[in-house]
Design an enzyme around this catalytic site. Structure first.
Site, PDB file in Angstrom:
ATOM      1  N   LYS A 134      -1.729  -1.446  -3.819  1.00  0.00           N
ATOM      2  CA  LYS A 134      -2.768  -0.420  -3.800  1.00  0.00           C
ATOM      3  C   LYS A 134      -2.050   0.902  -4.009  1.00  0.00           C
ATOM      4  O   LYS A 134      -1.269   1.344  -3.156  1.00  0.00           O
ATOM      5  CB  LYS A 134      -3.534  -0.431  -2.468  1.00  0.00           C
ATOM      6  CG  LYS A 134      -4.569   0.689  -2.355  1.00  0.00           C
ATOM      7  CD  LYS A 134      -5.222   0.706  -0.980  1.00  0.00           C
ATOM      8  CE  LYS A 134      -6.157   1.899  -0.828  1.00  0.00           C
ATOM      9  NZ  LYS A 134      -6.745   1.984   0.534  1.00  0.00           N
ATOM     10  N   TYR A 169       0.857  -1.184   0.000  1.00  0.00           N
ATOM     11  CA  TYR A 169       0.000   0.000   0.000  1.00  0.00           C
ATOM     12  C   TYR A 169       0.893   1.234   0.000  1.00  0.00           C
ATOM     13  O   TYR A 169       1.541   1.539   0.997  1.00  0.00           O
ATOM     14  CB  TYR A 169      -0.915  -0.039   1.222  1.00  0.00           C
ATOM     15  CG  TYR A 169      -1.912   1.101   1.354  1.00  0.00           C
ATOM     16  CD1 TYR A 169      -2.158   2.005   0.324  1.00  0.00           C
ATOM     17  CD2 TYR A 169      -2.628   1.262   2.528  1.00  0.00           C
ATOM     18  CE1 TYR A 169      -3.071   3.027   0.455  1.00  0.00           C
ATOM     19  CE2 TYR A 169      -3.559   2.280   2.685  1.00  0.00           C
ATOM     20  CZ  TYR A 169      -3.773   3.162   1.644  1.00  0.00           C
ATOM     21  OH  TYR A 169      -4.677   4.172   1.794  1.00  0.00           O
TER      22      TYR A 169
END
Length: 305
Positions: free
Chosen positions: A167, A138
């Site tokens: 992400k 992320y």
């Protein structure tokens, strides 16, 4: 790998955590999760930023992950947030999430510390070695102060087969091409910004980890379904339908606006844990107008289509 790609395809909702007083409101949480699954969401992400993970106790996080898994009952993938800015704590969170039943893990870059790229490789390597679950990196430099370089992502994927996805929440569509150039098409990419979902999909992303899906899960699911079916015009129409609501979810720090919107829709309470506080009265009124316009536009869209 193809099966894994299929499981990561679509909308994953970054679930808000409802509170009642000082406690997690598990009853309301269950209703929110059921609403997501009924809308066709592909994945559920408990205990992330939107879920106020920073102020949850370990026991609360464990219970939320386990409850999400129980409610999902195989109907949606459960990807638990398990990151921190301390590698030892991250490993502990990873092991706890795995025990609680998570299908995959979302691991944010360490915040405040601002590690170098070598530090990120060491951090994520230690984390990946502590679990067999698939890991989604992320990258969110606006919150963490450090970005995962495309070359770092490629190195981590080469070193650890269970690091499979990212992400991307840096706000730049150009990053998608950079990541794919470094990692190839084996990298699973999710948009971390709702407003960039459609351009990210056009560049090779296969999903979105979404805040706005807390409020509009069906519309977000329809957008992804339209794109996957090759109907770019319908996907664009849905993107435009959701655009004002998406902007509204970030008029103050997440998850303040999404919690206010859920409260306005009578789906959950607006309570947050300090240091976060409820949105201002001015922005609450603004959100009410946005929600009213969105509801009317969504109803009209369904009739036309």
């Amino acid at each position: 790998m193809n099966d894994l790609v299929a499981r990561f395809r679509g909308v994953f909702t970054a679930l808000a955590t409802p509170f009642k007083g000082d406690a997690v409101d598990f009853s309301t949480f269950g209703a929110l999760v059921e609403r997501q699954i009924a809308a066709g969401i592909a994945g559920l992400v408990p205990v992330g930023t939107t879920g106020e993970a920073a102020t949850l106790s370990d026991d609360e996080a464990d219970r939320l992950i386990a409850r999400t898994k129980e409610l999902a009952a195989g109907r949606a993938m459960v990807m638990a947030g398990a990151g921190s800015n301390d590698t030892r704590k991250t490993i502990d969170k990873v092991k706890r999430a795995e025990k609680a039943g998570a299908d995959a893990l979302l691991i944010v870059t360490p915040y405040y510390n601002k590690p170098t790229q070598a530090g990120l490789i060491a951090h994520y390597s230690a984390t990946a070695e502590a679990t067999s679950l698939p890991i989604m990196l992320y990258s969110v430099p606006g919150r963490c102060g450090v970005e995962i370089a495309p070359e770092t992502c490629a190195t981590l994927m080469d070193l650890h087969p269970n690091i499979v996805a990212i992400k991307e929440a840096g706000g730049s569509a150009a990053r998608i091409t950079q990541l794919r150039r470094a990692c190839g098409d084996k990298l699973i990419i999710h948009s971390g910004d709702d407003g960039l979902t459609l351009p990210f999909l056009s560049l090779g992303a296969i999903g979105v980890t979404s805040v706005v899906a807390n409020v509009a899960p069906r519309e977000m699911a329809l957008l992804l379904e339209a794109w996957q079916a090759g109907d770019a015009a319908r996907a664009l129409a849905l993107h435009e339908l959701i655009a004002e609501l998406t902007d509204g979810m970030f008029i103050e720090s997440n998850p303040g606006p999404v919690k206010a919107a859920l409260a306005l829709a009578n789906l959950a309470g607006p309570e947050m844990r300090l240091p976060l506080v409820s949105v201002s009265d001015f922005n609450r009124e603004k959100l009410a107008g946005i929600l009213n316009r969105f509801s009317a536009a969504s109803a009209a869209f369904q009739e036309i289509r």
